[in-house]
Design an enzyme around this catalytic site. Structure first.
Site, PDB file in Angstrom:
ATOM      1  N   CYS A 115       0.806  -1.217   0.000  1.00  0.00           N
ATOM      2  CA  CYS A 115       0.000   0.000   0.000  1.00  0.00           C
ATOM      3  C   CYS A 115       0.844   1.274   0.000  1.00  0.00           C
ATOM      4  O   CYS A 115       0.357   2.340  -0.368  1.00  0.00           O
ATOM      5  CB  CYS A 115      -0.944   0.004   1.196  1.00  0.00           C
ATOM      6  SG  CYS A 115      -2.083  -1.401   1.226  1.00  0.00           S
ATOM      7  N   HIS A 252      -3.078   7.192   2.285  1.00  0.00           N
ATOM      8  CA  HIS A 252      -3.570   5.909   1.776  1.00  0.00           C
ATOM      9  C   HIS A 252      -4.966   5.672   2.320  1.00  0.00           C
ATOM     10  O   HIS A 252      -5.233   5.855   3.508  1.00  0.00           O
ATOM     11  CB  HIS A 252      -2.616   4.797   2.221  1.00  0.00           C
ATOM     12  CG  HIS A 252      -3.159   3.426   2.017  1.00  0.00           C
ATOM     13  ND1 HIS A 252      -3.693   3.009   0.813  1.00  0.00           N
ATOM     14  CD2 HIS A 252      -3.251   2.364   2.858  1.00  0.00           C
ATOM     15  CE1 HIS A 252      -4.093   1.750   0.932  1.00  0.00           C
ATOM     16  NE2 HIS A 252      -3.832   1.345   2.160  1.00  0.00           N
ATOM     17  N   ASN A 282     -10.099   0.014  -0.071  1.00  0.00           N
ATOM     18  CA  ASN A 282      -8.636   0.030  -0.046  1.00  0.00           C
ATOM     19  C   ASN A 282      -8.133  -0.529  -1.379  1.00  0.00           C
ATOM     20  O   ASN A 282      -8.243  -1.726  -1.639  1.00  0.00           O
ATOM     21  CB  ASN A 282      -8.139  -0.819   1.125  1.00  0.00           C
ATOM     22  CG  ASN A 282      -6.625  -0.824   1.254  1.00  0.00           C
ATOM     23  OD1 ASN A 282      -5.899  -0.427   0.345  1.00  0.00           O
ATOM     24  ND2 ASN A 282      -6.138  -1.286   2.396  1.00  0.00           N
TER      25      ASN A 282
END
Length: 325
Positions: A115, A252, A282
């Site tokens: 990520c 993020h 996500n």
């Protein structure tokens, strides 16, 4: 003293057409819209169809970024693709994006920091551009995390989605101050002792299988809020700027509670936080460039704005970059 800066000159994104809501997921696993929204802030996510590989999504986002920059394939001499879900073990997804765009010069490679991949990608491209190794770079974050999810595990399958985002960076001269446009600082960290908290239980060198994503959610939350703000604070110190001077915080997009708790800890006003996790879920390395493109297109991020990007990924890897748009 003049110096080279990596200036953002284009931005683009792409999302699969298929949208899966929380209510639809509740028909597959034991969960509910209220449960997911309360714990994560996620309401829906985009899921790629069979023909939409990571390189396909990445190519569409990269092409949009090139169009936004008013550039063509002949203008790019570096392609970096941040991804944990490549089309193939090799060749790299970046080379497939490069070929699809008609770029026949320069270098292309993948970067894997989960990520945090896009932040790592920006930092890497910045080193190439500011040292004369390239003139213009495409930095792409592209993922098809739906391919590595265990769709019977309600603790993980509700969290992730697919998508891609990209920016074009160009080396330009600056004055060497925080008023310069471009990447002002990048701070990166990793600590491999935390592998078991967020990982995929397969791979060509271990099981010979793709594997599925596994996560200890409470541990990831604790680390994300408690530890990773060090790179943000370091970026402010390195540039002589403060949270009050920040125009936009683009973290993020993993979990709304993590994002808001991190902003509060750093003294970043919540109205400066760009949130897209409710719409995208996500999307790992794609989440920051997707959010950047949303905030730029809706008029929030404007030329001259001070923007902080930040992420944590499996490993753990984490990092932050301060950018004058």
């Amino acid at each position: 003293m003049t110096m080279l800066r990596s200036v953002v000159v284009g931005c683009g994104s792409h999302l699969p057409a298929k949208v899966v809501t929380n209510d639809e997921l509740s028909q597959r696993v034991e969960t509910s819209d209220a449960w997911i929204v309360q714990r994560t802030g996620i309401r829906q996510r985009h899921i790629a169809d069979a023909g939409e590989t990571t390189s396909v999504l990445g190519t569409r986002a990269a092409r949009a970024a090139l169009d936004d920059a008013g550039m063509g394939p002949e203008d790019i001499d570096l392609v970096i693709c941040a991804t944990s879900t490549p089309d193939h073990t090799f060749p790299s997804t970046a080379t497939q994006i490069q070929a699809a765009l008609g770029i026949h010069q320069g270098a292309a490679f993948d970067l894997q920091a989960v990520c945090a991949g896009f932040v790592y990608g920006v930092a890497t491209a910045d080193k190439f551009l500011t040292t004369g190794g390239a003139k213009r770079a495409l930095v792409v974050g592209a993922e098809t995390f739906s391919r590595i999810l265990d769709w019977t595990d309600r603790t993980t399958c509700v969290l992730f989605g697919d998508g891609a985002g990209a920016i074009v960076l160009e080396a330009r001269e600056g004055e060497g101050t925080s008023a310069d446009r471009g990447v002002l600082n990048a701070s990166l960290r990793s600590d491999g002792r935390h592998r078991e908290k967020l990982y995929v239980d397969g791979g060509p060198g271990s099981t010979g299988t793709t594997g599925f994503l596994r996560m200890e959610g409470k541990e990831v939350f604790r680390f994300a809020v408690g530890s990773v703000t060090d790179v943000i604070a370091e970026s402010f110190r390195a540039t002589g700027t403060t949270p009050e001077e920040l125009d936009w915080f683009v973290p993020h997009q993993a979990n709304r509670r993590i994002i808001e708790a991190s902003a509060d800890k750093l003294g970043i006003a919540r109205e400066k936080v760009v949130l897209t996790v409710d719409r995208h879920g996500n999307t790992s390395a794609a989440s920051i460039p997707l959010a950047l493109d949303v905030a730029r297109k809706d008029g929030r991020i404007r030329e001259g704005d001070l923007v902080m990007i930040e992420a944590i990924g499996g490993g753990f890897t984490w990092g932050a970059s301060l950018i004058r748009w």
